[in-house]
Each structure stands twice: as structure tokens, then as C-alpha cells.
Design an enzyme around this catalytic site. Structure first.
Site, short mmCIF file in Angstrom:
data_model
loop_
_atom_site.label_atom_id
_atom_site.label_comp_id
_atom_site.label_asym_id
_atom_site.label_seq_id
_atom_site.Cartn_x
_atom_site.Cartn_y
_atom_site.Cartn_z
N ASP A 172 -48.54 -48.36 21.04
CA ASP A 172 -49.10 -47.77 19.82
C ASP A 172 -50.61 -47.67 19.94
O ASP A 172 -51.23 -46.69 19.51
CB ASP A 172 -48.78 -48.64 18.60
CG ASP A 172 -47.32 -48.55 18.22
OD1 ASP A 172 -46.58 -47.79 18.90
OD2 ASP A 172 -46.90 -49.24 17.27
N ASP A 201 -52.70 -44.29 19.58
CA ASP A 201 -53.71 -44.14 18.53
C ASP A 201 -55.07 -43.74 19.09
O ASP A 201 -55.81 -42.98 18.48
CB ASP A 201 -53.87 -45.44 17.72
CG ASP A 201 -52.66 -45.70 16.84
OD1 ASP A 201 -51.87 -44.74 16.64
OD2 ASP A 201 -52.48 -46.84 16.39
N SER A 234 -21.91 -22.00 3.44
CA SER A 234 -21.45 -23.39 3.31
C SER A 234 -20.08 -23.49 3.96
O SER A 234 -19.57 -22.51 4.51
CB SER A 234 -21.41 -23.80 1.85
OG SER A 234 -20.59 -22.91 1.15
N LEU A 235 -19.49 -24.64 3.91
CA LEU A 235 -18.22 -24.85 4.63
C LEU A 235 -17.09 -25.18 3.67
O LEU A 235 -17.30 -25.84 2.65
CB LEU A 235 -18.37 -26.02 5.60
CG LEU A 235 -19.31 -25.84 6.79
CD1 LEU A 235 -19.48 -27.15 7.51
CD2 LEU A 235 -18.77 -24.79 7.73
N LYS A 295 -21.26 -34.44 10.33
CA LYS A 295 -21.83 -33.74 9.18
C LYS A 295 -22.89 -34.67 8.60
O LYS A 295 -22.56 -35.70 7.99
CB LYS A 295 -20.74 -33.42 8.16
CG LYS A 295 -21.21 -32.52 7.04
CD LYS A 295 -20.02 -32.05 6.23
CE LYS A 295 -20.44 -31.09 5.13
NZ LYS A 295 -21.40 -31.67 4.18
N ARG A 349 -32.14 -24.20 1.66
CA ARG A 349 -30.99 -23.29 1.58
C ARG A 349 -30.98 -22.51 0.26
O ARG A 349 -30.66 -21.34 0.23
CB ARG A 349 -29.71 -24.12 1.72
CG ARG A 349 -28.46 -23.31 1.61
CD ARG A 349 -27.25 -24.15 1.91
NE ARG A 349 -26.06 -23.33 1.82
CZ ARG A 349 -25.42 -23.07 0.69
NH1 ARG A 349 -25.84 -23.59 -0.44
NH2 ARG A 349 -24.36 -22.30 0.68
N LYS A 405 -15.96 -26.76 14.53
CA LYS A 405 -16.31 -25.36 14.75
C LYS A 405 -15.54 -24.81 15.95
O LYS A 405 -15.42 -25.50 16.96
CB LYS A 405 -17.82 -25.22 15.06
CG LYS A 405 -18.72 -25.76 13.97
CD LYS A 405 -20.21 -25.75 14.37
CE LYS A 405 -21.04 -26.34 13.24
NZ LYS A 405 -22.47 -26.48 13.57
N LYS A 420 -14.04 -34.17 5.36
CA LYS A 420 -14.84 -35.15 4.63
C LYS A 420 -14.20 -36.53 4.70
O LYS A 420 -13.00 -36.68 4.48
CB LYS A 420 -14.96 -34.73 3.15
CG LYS A 420 -15.64 -33.38 2.94
CD LYS A 420 -17.14 -33.44 3.12
CE LYS A 420 -17.84 -34.03 1.95
NZ LYS A 420 -18.36 -33.11 0.97
#
Ligand code: IVH
Length: 400
Positions: free
Chosen positions: A33, A37, A82-83, A116, A137, A290, A314
Site C-alpha cells: 500500500d 500511495d 430482463s429475464l 445472477k 437500466r 443462456k 431463482k
């Protein structure tokens, strides 16, 4: 002197860009870091001395200094679809049958399965290799321009460098999200400040994209997974090669996608991630299935607002039982009093749960929730779980 400064600026930008890419996209830290920096501060200093060399693609320009006055409307060149959703294995098998019927094919269809991501979908336009505009969207046709806020995402390239020819204009689509750990850290800070916490990482992401102060946005570490590259100048043979191109251009692509030879492999993938999703640092609410071949996608086309060639599977919200120890009252900043269920701690979907929201008195009455009851709790899209119902078989005679 001036030429030296310019060359050093270019060199510093290149280094920072490469370190950002390894750290934020590949998750490999190549430098301390402190060293990082030092380079960053040197660049900032040189750019202050020679402001004529500042370009919008410089890593120092990720956080804008001006407030966004209003979010302009942007019309999407290609609508953001959309799906269709599915919840059962049988629906996926039906989907596969439908595809074969429409394509008049009997052999197995190759699918690509992706997680998803539960975030906010975004479209980002690149012109001549440079990030030009980002839009939400919206209703799928028109969204809101959120370019300054999107530029704060460190895993997102502000400029593309490639040995290949880059299309002069292309669009990248993806999902902006926040890691659960960052979400919890941010929410805890809010609670300490007496502010209302966000319900889940998706709400926090959406709220952050709408902020007018880019400095405030930069304090809330947004991230992105990209899943689609669109350009009139470039065609792809498959969704797989599309993802591959995104990676080659330096975009962050979720590595948990899979090429499935047939629908059986798709089902296995869905089952696997339904169990494994709690071990991921970000939230996923399902699997996107898909058809891999673009030629097939084109033949299948769209219905209304969703493509025929894809479906979302889902995950079911996760539930478990526990005992309600007591009901306490929480006073919010606005003075509103809400009941909170104090639970026997139980492990569910990646975390230990000891409290649940009860919304209001009416809900307690309606669901007839009593202290001492065994309750069924559910963790859905919200990190704060809900009480779904009471297991009356286990109710104690003396419950109150
Ligand atoms: S494909 C037409 N892939 O889920 C195809 N979407 O309704 C549409 N999402 O709004 C998108 N992860 O924002 C696709 N790997 C992924 C995704 C994904 C999340 C979101 C997307 C869209 C919604 C589907």
C-alpha cells in the site's frame, strides 16, 4: 522539463493502472500500500503542477470534485431486457424442450450458466477505448446517466489497452454490487451515527449510484461484474467468447460461469450454487442460463421484454426454525418505534441470526407471534431476516 513531466505522468498512470488491475480485477496484490500511495501521490503532485496534462482517464480522476446537479436521461441504443424467472427444476427442463422445439433440434443444446448477481444493472459506453458514459437500466429503454459515480469503481477500466484492434464504439453491460462485508461495515457505521441502515447490499448499491456527491460515492466501495459486450463492429460466435473478450479487455468477469453440455449439467450447476452461495463474498439470487451459441440466440429472438434464449433460475429464500426469546422495541432516528424479535441465535445462509424485524404491532397480531414460540425465519434478499410464521405444534401452553 515539461516533456519529462509528461513522460513521467504517462509512466505513473500506466503503473497505477496495472496495479489497480491486478488488485481489483485479479485480486492479486503486487505492491505494498505504501509503494502504491507513493506513486499515486507523485502523480497527483505532477498533475497539480501541470494541469494541462490531466485527462479524464487518469486514475486521479476516478473521484470527481463537482456535485452532480441532475441525472440526465439516456436512451439505450439497444434496450436492456430482463429475464423470465423460474423456481423449479421442471421449469428448466421445460425451457430446454422449448428451445429444442423452436430450433427444431434434437441434439443437446449447449448452455452457459452464470451467477445472477444481486445488484443494479448498468450499461457503460466506450468510445475510442475510453469510458464515455454509464447509465442505469431505468425502464429498459431509458435510464439515468451515472458516469461520475461509475468511474469510482476501481475494477472498471477508464481506458482500454489491448494488443488487438478495439471497436471504436462498444457498450459493456454488467451488474454493480457491493460485497457483503463492505455492506455490513458501512451499515454499522450508519447505526453508530444514528442513521437508518440499508436493508441489503442491493439497496445500498442503488442508493449509492443516486448520490450527487462523488466523494461520498467513493467512500462506499462499489464493484462490478460485466457479462456482455455489444458492438456493431464486432460479432461473437458464443456468449463464452463474449465473456472471454471482456476479460481480455481488462473487465472483471465473474469466474464462476460454466459451459454446460446439456440441461442436466445446468441443473447440477444450479444445485451446487444453491448450497455454495453463502460462501461467496457477494450476494447472488440465482443462476442465469443462456443458450451459448449466438446464432441460436438470434434465431430464438425475444418475446416482449425478455429474450427466449435465456432464463433466470431463482434460489429459494432460506428458512430455518428458532425460538423467540423476547420482543424489544427499537426507537429509530425519526422517533418511530418498531418491534424487534430477539431470537435464540441460529446459523442461516452464511451468518448467525439473533434478531428479526417484526415491522409493527399489527403484524405480530396477524401472525399471532408469542414470546416462547418456535418461529420460522427466512432470509431472502434482505440481510435482516423476517419471521414467516409460528410453528403452532411447538407452542407452549403458557406463551404470551
Ligand atoms: S443477462 C437479456 N447475466 O439480472 C439478458 N443478467 O432480469 C439480461 N443480472 O437486469 C441480462 N447477473 O441486471 C445477465 N450474469 C448475468 C446477470 C444478470 C445479474 C441481472 C441483470 C438483469 C436481471 C435479469
Amino acid at each position: 522539463m515539461k516533456d519529462n513531466a509528461k513522460n513521467r505522468i504517462i509512466e505513473l498512470r500506466k503503473k497505477i493502472r496495472e496495479y489497480d488491475y491486478s488488485y481489483y480485477v485479479l485480486a492479486e496484490s503486487k505492491i505494498s500500500d505504501f509503494e502504491y500511495d507513493k506513486l499515486y501521490k507523485e502523480l497527483e503532485k505532477l498533475e497539480q503542477e501541470y494541469p494541462e496534462f490531466i485527462t479524464p482517464e487518469s486514475p486521479t480522476q476516478r473521484v470527481g470534485s463537482d456535485l452532480t446537479k441532475e441525472f440526465n436521461s439516456v436512451e439505450h441504443k439497444t434496450p436492456m431486457l430482463s429475464l423470465a424467472n423460474s423456481y423449479e427444476e421442471s421449469e428448466l427442463i421445460e425451457f430446454d424442450k422449448r428451445i429444442k422445439n423452436l430450433l427444431k433440434l434434437e441434439e443437446d443444446i449447449e448452455y452457459i450458466t452464470e451467477l445472477k448477481i444481486d445488484g443494479v444493472s448498468i450499461s457503460i459506453l466506450y468510445e475510442n477505448g475510453k469510458l464515455k458514459r454509464a447509465a442505469t437500466r431505468g425502464d429498459g429503454t431509458t435510464g439515468e446517466e451515472v458516469t461520475t459515480n461509475i468511474k469510482t469503481i476501481k475494477s472498471l477500466p477508464l481506458e482500454i489497452f489491448s494488443t488487438e484492434i478495439i471497436p471504436s464504439s462498444f457498450e459493456v453491460r454488467g451488474e454493480v454490487f457491493m460485497e457483503v462485508e463492505e455492506f455490513v461495515r458501512f451499515n454499522n457505521q450508519r447505526i453508530e451515527q444514528g442513521l437508518k441502515p440499508f436493508a441489503n447490499p442491493r439497496n445500498l448499491t442503488a442508493g449509492t449510484l443516486k448520490l450527487q456527491d462523488p466523494k461520498e460515492v467513493a467512500k462506499r466501495p462499489l464493484d462490478i461484474f460485466t457479462y456482455y459486450l455489444l458492438s456493431d463492429e464486432q460479432t461473437f460466435e458464443s456468449q463464452y467468447s463474449n465473456l472471454d473478450q471482456l476479460s481480455k479487455y481488462g473487465f472483471k468477469v465473474n469466474k464462476n460461469f460454466k459451459l454446460c453440455k446439456n440441461i442436466t449439467e445446468v441443473l447440477e450447476y444450479c444445485k451446487y450454487w444453491d448450497k455454495e452461495r453463502n460462501n461467496l463474498p457477494y450476494e447472488t439470487d440465482g443462476v442465469v442460463v443462456k443458450v451459448n451459441k449466438i446464432e441460436y440466440q438470434a434465431r430464438l429472438g425475444n418475446v416482449a421484454k425478455s429474450p427466449r434464449w435465456a432464463i433466470a433460475f431463482k434460489f429459494a429464500a432460506q428458512r430455518t426454525k428458532t425460538k423467540l426469546k423476547s420482543i424489544t422495541w427499537q426507537v429509530g432516528r425519526t422517533g418511530a418505534v418498531t418491534p424487534v424479535a430477539e431470537l435464540e441465535p441460529v446459523f442461516l445462509a452464511g451468518s448467525t441470526i439473533s434478531r428479526a424485524t417484526l415491522h409493527n404491532k399489527d403484524e405480530i397480531k396477524r401472525k399471532d407471534i408469542r414470546v416462547g414460540d418456535t418461529v420460522i425465519i427466512e432470509k431472502g434478499g434482505d440481510v435482516i431476516p423476517k419471521i414467516i410464521s409460528v410453528d403452532l405444534d411447538e407452542r407452549d401452553k403458557n406463551s404470551v
